[in-house]
Design an enzyme around this catalytic site. Structure first.
Site, PDB file in Angstrom:
ATOM      1  N   LYS B  58       0.936  -1.264   0.000  1.00  0.00           N
ATOM      2  CA  LYS B  58      -0.069   0.169  -0.093  1.00  0.00           C
ATOM      3  C   LYS B  58       0.960   1.083   0.023  1.00  0.00           C
ATOM      4  CE  LYS B  58      -3.857   1.880   2.576  1.00  0.00           C
ATOM      5  NZ  LYS B  58      -4.874   1.689   3.770  1.00  0.00           N
ATOM      6  N   SER B 133     -10.056   1.745   2.598  1.00  0.00           N
ATOM      7  CA  SER B 133      -8.818   2.526   1.736  1.00  0.00           C
ATOM      8  C   SER B 133      -7.943   1.634   1.106  1.00  0.00           C
ATOM      9  CB  SER B 133      -8.084   3.448   2.587  1.00  0.00           C
ATOM     10  OG  SER B 133      -7.343   2.854   3.569  1.00  0.00           O
ATOM     11  N   SER B 157      -9.921  -0.258   6.926  1.00  0.00           N
ATOM     12  CA  SER B 157      -9.449   0.049   5.673  1.00  0.00           C
ATOM     13  C   SER B 157      -8.798  -1.494   5.302  1.00  0.00           C
ATOM     14  CB  SER B 157      -8.359   0.786   5.633  1.00  0.00           C
ATOM     15  OG  SER B 157      -9.246   2.228   5.423  1.00  0.00           O
TER      16      SER B 157
END
Lengths: 444, 452
Positions: B58, B133, B157
């Site tokens: 990420k 997210s 997330s």
């Protein structure tokens, strides 16, 4: 002079002091960079943490916490068993994270006190831990930042508004400087910025007990004497303004030593809302009784304790003891010299006298040299009673005022007679014998 | 054998048995990224040289020498000089970063649509969001563009996008995994964790990345329970089902999938017990105050002076949270907002402590849905932030409590994946993983692959 003026004032000053001191830890408060930044090449003692790079986190330096506790305990504070770091949010180019890690609602130490020489107590509101900012440097048109200082451990000591004179502020600040050096937690050098003073000062009508509705903050003042001057100037300025009926407001002012005036730096409307909240990157700081005991056991002798010891055990006068304990280095020198001197039948008083009155440079004169010179001089000392007696009689006839003063109870007056005899002997008479003899002669 | 079908454990075994080489492995994944990333937008940037088992990271994890944007235009072009601890640890395990995955800007969002680099698309239906997210991280795993990936879970997330995109996502306990080098959203809530093709992979990755590093003061030295002991079935296990997780707002089709999963758990020997977590309804409100307060402070360093671009590059959602948080912390409002929210957080923590309390007959784990719905249409909730916030209603409470949780494939509703959430007491990832693994071994949901 300030006190003479104060008598004519209708207002009495209310002064509180904030002192910041940089700790001499090996590494910074929240990272492993070396904390010693003085005269180092800019931005060489930095890492992602103290540069505030994205993703970097603070990690607590226990050495700094211990030193903060040491200061707190020396000032007789209560140590909080649970305290917290908090974020103080504001923007400034020397503050890379956009907030300073400090303490606000939960300081490490609170409710301490320090006694001044006249017996007044200065109440300490708090002793808390925080981090220093980077340093802005102005180079012509440009302003550049050096982050070597960013994250250096800083301890803030805040008093209650207990001062009423600039002299008391000076004494307090100097005592704290001396304390930091005794505790070996900081060089506490004002010029280098190891130690920084801020005073809050306002005036209230004499007799009023509640605090005034405004206060003026004196900031960025880097010497004791400037602070004293700035406070005195403010007392005069504010009292004149109040006299004129001006409503004074919250303000930050600095000191201009060329013009000898304070000048406004920031008005209340520009005051920050720091939006303090608990620093979520750090756990609560838990301090156990064991830790406190441990730190107490490591507490070195403090200046007042040392003074008491010199007076009681070695027979040194209070005023001499104060000077001898000014710093730990001088005290150590004196005590080592005394140890050697006693073996040579030289009294601690003589050693003190030598250091204090003859201006011995303790950096350059070894203890052995000092004691040897005392031993040699002793052989030249005149201790012959009869010689001294005749000088003493002369001194008594020549100084009728001192004699009558002495007889009226001013025991100190005898010192001017001793001085007179010493001059006659060209400094060779044994001052103790002179004094004893004079006392005997005057007793009749 | 299709190399990119294998999970991490099988990949390691195949490499050990020399069934294929590391070059063949990285080649196979690079090939798929070339083929599918254009459409799915799972990666913001790709690494030119991959020297190890391909992991998608990420874009909030700092990677030395590799652009790290946190999904924000403000950090476009920012190349960190250091690796996040988690990345550093993976590099010592013969893992190589194949690319930096897309995400909502500074991890703020539940759909991936707040990314400054475009939305990641759900591999099961490209007109749908992937969840967020950690959007790119779940898409990359679901579409076999990497062996596993790293995400961060602040209010859901990792779990929520794992649910919407049909992969395994583990949110470790707060403090189990170091946050050092992870660009923060909310420091008291952020939990880095693995997104994987199987539960056993999540176990393996957690073992690699967890434990204190001397850089995150909130990362605790709590030993992971023996990783080899796995349950055969769930006999004697008490599973709590909170009534607050099955209220109004839960899509009926999602509900029936979850009820089916609970029935399966019962068949496997677990005792199902109805429980209550009474403060659940206050979780979202408290979360948005605490999180945005921390956000407002954490993002102050992005001042456009020393790195990154100017602040007009912040997206709408980021600006919204900075303002919300700044307000909550302001003098005169602190007690009414921040402080009150902090108290609610304590109550929510207590809800879980009581539910798990063995001395009062508490349960071992809690199960329920991850998200009230399956993946929604791209653009559907973008103009209604509140509806978007409410999609985190089942994940936020565990975040506030700091406890571990997992989302694993639990079935499908209208051909879209539905994740089953399993929560356990603080630092009991072993329980989460054990129960999840028994469920996984006795179902086939995880074997399904999206048709790209």
């Amino acid at each position: 002079m300030a006190q003479g003026e104060a008598k004519t004032l209708k207002y009495s000053p209310v002064i509180g002091l904030e002192i910041h001191v940089e700790l001499n830890t090996k590494t910074k408060m929240f990272c492993r960079c070396l904390a010693d930044y003085f005269a180092k090449k800019p931005n060489t003692h930095t890492c992602p943490v103290c540069l505030g790079l994205p993703g970097a986190l603070p990690y607590i330096n226990q050495e700094a916490i211990n030193k903060c506790l040491l200061i707190g305990l020396a000032l007789e504070c209560q140590v909080s068993s649970e305290s917290r770091f908090e974020r103080k949010n504001y923007f400034y180019p020397d503050l890379p994270k956009g907030y300073q890690i400090s303490q606000y609602r939960w300081p490490l130490c609170k409710n301490g006190k320090l006694k001044l020489s006249d017996g007044t107590i200065v109440n300490i509101n708090r002793v808390h831990q925080e981090e220093d900012t980077g340093k802005l440097m102005h180079q012509g048109e440009d302003t550049v930042v050096d982050f070597n200082r960013s994250g250096v451990p800083l301890v803030e000591i805040v008093t209650e508004p207990d001062f009423t004179t600039s002299e008391a502020v000076r004494e307090y600040a100097k005592s704290l400087q001396q304390l930091f050096r005794y505790l070996k937690v900081s060089n506490a050098d004002m010029e280098r910025g190891d130690m920084r003073l801020e005073a809050n000062i306002s005036l209230r009508p004499e007799g009023q007990t509640e605090l005034p509705a405004y206060r003026v903050e004196l900031k960025n003042i880097n010497s004791f004497s400037f602070m004293v001057k700035a406070i005195e100037y403010e007392i005069k300025r504010q009292s004149e303004e109040l006299e004129k009926g001006t409503k004074l407001t919250q303000q930050t002012r600095g000191w201009d030593d060329n013009k000898k005036v304070t000048y406004p730096q920031r008005e209340k409307e520009e005051a920050h809302d720091y939006r303090y909240f608990p620093e979520p990157d750090l756990p609560e700081i838990m301090i156990s009784m064991n830790q406190i005991d441990q730190i107490k056991s490591e507490m070195p002798e403090l200046p007042l304790q040392a003074q008491k010891r010199l007076v009681e055990k070695l027979g040194i006068t209070v005023s001499d003891a104060q000077i001898l304990t000014e710093n730990a280095e001088k005290l150590t020198y004196f005590e080592e010299a005394v140890e050697l001197a006693i073996a040579e039948q030289v009294s601690p008083k003589q050693v003190a006298n030598e250091i204090l009155n003859r201006g011995v440079d303790i950096q350059k004169t070894s203890i052995i040299e000092l004691v040897n010179s005392l031993v040699q001089r002793r052989s030249a000392v005149i201790s012959d009673d009869e010689t001294i007696r005749s000088w003493a009689k002369e001194a008594i006839t020549e100084n009728p005022q001192a004699v009558s003063d002495y007889k009226n109870g001013k025991t100190n007056a005898i010192m001017s007679l001793v001085g007179s005899v010493m001059r006659k002997s060209q400094g060779r008479a044994d001052a103790n014998i002179v004094k004893q003899l004079l006392e005997k002669l005057l007793y009749v | 054998m299709n190399i990119s079908d294998l999970d991490l454990i099988d990949t390691i075994n195949a490499l050990d048995n020399k069934q294929f080489s590391l070059n063949e492995l990285t080649g196979a994944y690079s090939e798929r990224i070339k083929k599918y990333n254009g459409e799915l937008n799972a990666f913001i940037s790709e690494n030119e040289v991959v020297d190890g088992i391909p992991v998608g990271v990420k874009d909030v994890f700092c990677t030395a020498g590799l652009q790290t944007t946190a999904g924000s235009k403000i950090l476009e072009g920012f190349i960190p000089p250091y690796n996040a601890t988690v990345v550093e640890r993976l590099l010592t395990k013969d893992v190589g970063v194949i690319g930096k995955t897309n995400c909502d800007e500074f991890a703020m969002g539940s759909s991936g649509e707040n990314s400054g680099f475009g939305v990641s698309k759900n591999p099961w239906d490209k007109s749908k969001v992937s969840g967020g997210s950690s959007s790119g991280s779940v898409v990359a795993v679901a579409a076999d563009l990497c062996v596993f990936s790293l995400g961060t879970d602040t209010g859901g997330s990792i779990r929520q996008p794992a649910s919407l995109s049909g992969v395994v996502g583990l949110k470790p306990s707060y403090g189990r995994v170091s946050r050092y080098g992870v660009i923060p959203m909310a420091s008291s809530l952020d939990c880095p964790g693995p997104i994987t093709k199987s539960v056993r992979d999540a176990r393996q990755v957690l073992q690699w990345i967890s434990g204190p590093d001397g850089y995150d003061s909130n990362c605790f030295n709590s030993k992971l329970k023996d990783q080899s002991s796995k349950l055969e079935n769930l006999k004697g296990l008490k599973i709590g089902v909170p009534k607050e997780y099955f209220g109004k707002g839960l899509n009926p089709e999602v509900e029936s999938v979850i009820q089916g999963a609970i029935k399966k758990l019962a068949e496997l020997g677990a005792k199902i017990i109805d429980i209550s977590l009474p403060h659940t309804e206050y979780a979202i409100a408290a979360y948005y105050i605490l999180m945005s307060s921390e956000v407002s402070s954490n993002l102050a360093r992005f001042d456009g002076i020393r790195f990154g671009k100017t602040r007009d590059n912040f997206g709408m959602e980021v600006k919204r949270r900075i303002m919300l948080g700044t307000f909550s912390l302001s003098s005169g409002y602190y007690d009414d907002y921040f402080n009150k929210a902090a108290k609610v957080r304590t109550l929510i923590k207590k809800d879980f402590e009581e539910a798990f309390n063995p001395s009062t007959g508490g349960v071992d784990v809690i199960v329920g849905p991850v998200s009230p719905t399956t993946a929604w249409n791209i653009g559907e909730k973008i103009s209604d932030p509140l509806a978007m916030y409410l999609s985190d209603i089942y994940t936020v409470p565990a975040s506030l409590a700091g406890i571990p949780g997992i989302s694993l494939p639990g079935g499908y509703a209208n051909e879209l994946p539905v994740g089953l959430q399993i929560l356990a007491p603080y630092m009991r990832e072993d329980l989460v993983l054990d129960v999840a693994e028994v469920y996984e071994q006795n179902t086939n949901w995880h074997k399904e692959k999206p048709r790209l």
